[in-house]
Motif scaffolding. Structure first.
Motif, PDB file in Angstrom:
ATOM      1  N   ARG A 163       0.822  -1.215   0.000  1.00  0.00           N
ATOM      2  CA  ARG A 163       0.000   0.000   0.000  1.00  0.00           C
ATOM      3  C   ARG A 163       0.852   1.260   0.000  1.00  0.00           C
ATOM      4  O   ARG A 163       0.489   2.263  -0.644  1.00  0.00           O
ATOM      5  CB  ARG A 163      -0.929  -0.019   1.208  1.00  0.00           C
TER       6      ARG A 163
ATOM      7  N   ASN B   5       0.758   4.129  -2.835  1.00  0.00           N
ATOM      8  CA  ASN B   5       0.470   5.511  -2.448  1.00  0.00           C
ATOM      9  C   ASN B   5       1.528   6.475  -2.976  1.00  0.00           C
ATOM     10  O   ASN B   5       1.209   7.573  -3.438  1.00  0.00           O
ATOM     11  CB  ASN B   5       0.381   5.631  -0.929  1.00  0.00           C
TER      12      ASN B   5
ATOM     13  N   ARG C 146       0.805   9.510  -5.571  1.00  0.00           N
ATOM     14  CA  ARG C 146       1.111  10.908  -5.237  1.00  0.00           C
ATOM     15  C   ARG C 146       1.990  11.552  -6.302  1.00  0.00           C
ATOM     16  O   ARG C 146       1.825  12.732  -6.630  1.00  0.00           O
ATOM     17  CB  ARG C 146       1.781  10.986  -3.867  1.00  0.00           C
TER      18      ARG C 146
ATOM     19  N   LEU D  50      -5.890   6.412  -2.788  1.00  0.00           N
ATOM     20  CA  LEU D  50      -5.842   7.849  -2.568  1.00  0.00           C
ATOM     21  C   LEU D  50      -7.035   8.554  -3.195  1.00  0.00           C
ATOM     22  O   LEU D  50      -7.427   9.620  -2.765  1.00  0.00           O
ATOM     23  CB  LEU D  50      -4.555   8.429  -3.166  1.00  0.00           C
TER      24      LEU D  50
END
Length: 252
Positions: free
Chosen positions: A75, A79, A83, A243
């Motif tokens: 994870r 992420n 981003r 996200l």
């Protein structure tokens, strides 16, 4: 799958205990996978570059197995990739605004004041390329690429995860590798000559524009990795962790 995951978790547990920071754990895992991949690849060296293909495949498979074995690492890596593409996507959104203003200014100067600058006309072509190429990963993050939704849209999440995973491995990565390989050669030849615009008064450093081809392959490839990791995560844990929402619109 569950039996393989349990076996990998037992072997991975001592490493997790020794390294508490998940970012360091991910870096160590990737470094080990790449090292093993290179070792395997260089035992098959030939003129056709088979060693490069072998170490890439081995490293990728090992990294995927490590990610499967560690939910936290899986994870975190997803992420981080999300981003990166979110930041680039927001930059491209502002670039789109600059593109519109630039085109407006070019039209006014040309048809009202009879003033024309080649570099200004070329700059909006460059920005157009940047937006579409560098924003491809961001678009995939928000599920904005065109799909054949006759079956996919109404299918279960597990079915869609399997389609995403198999599509990434069988179609996505091979195509992106071809784009990167050819695109990087295209960029390298331009850089070696310090190529500039063929038009008088045009923009210099044309290789910067050509660099967006391999850059697009890298960013889109990273987002495909994130897509695969999240698909694996849902198949293993049954949870949807991300996200952004799947229903969120592109550039929203």
């Amino acid at each position: 799958m569950s039996g393989l995951v349990r076996a990998l978790q037992k072997g991975w547990a001592p490493v997790c205990g020794a390294i508490s920071n998940v970012y360091l754990r991910a870096i160590v895992a990737l470094a080990v996978c790449i090292a093993i991949g290179y070792a395997a690849g260089f035992s098959f060296q030939d003129r056709a570059g088979t060693h490069a293909k072998i170490h890439a495949i081995v490293a990728g498979v090992l990294a995927l197995l490590v990610f499967v074995a560690d939910t936290e690492v899986r994870r975190k890596v997803a992420n981080i990739i999300d981003r990166i593409n979110m930041v680039i996507g927001h930059i491209m959104a502002w670039t789109a605004l600059i593109l519109v203003l630039n085109v407006f200014l070019v039209v006014v100067l040309r048809y009202v004041f009879s003033i024309g600058e080649v570099w200004m006309q070329e700059s909006y072509i460059w920005m157009h390329a940047f937006i579409f190429m560098l924003g491809a990963g961001y678009t995939l993050l928000h599920n904005g690429h065109v799909r054949i939704d006759l079956i996919y849209a109404g299918a279960s999440k597990r079915y869609r995860d399997v389609v995403n995973l198999l599509g990434t491995i069988c179609f996505g990565f091979p195509v992106l590798w071809l784009i990167y390989w050819r695109g990087f050669d295209f960029f390298q030849r331009s850089y070696s000559r310090m190529e500039a615009s063929a038009e008088v008064g045009g923009l210099p450093y044309l290789f910067v524009l050509k660099a967006v081809i391999p850059a697009m392959a890298i960013l889109l490839g990273l987002q495909l990795i994130s897509l695969s990791l999240r698909a694996i995560d849902r198949m293993i844990t049954g949870e949807t962790v991300g996200l952004v929402s799947e229903d969120e619109e592109v550039m929203a």
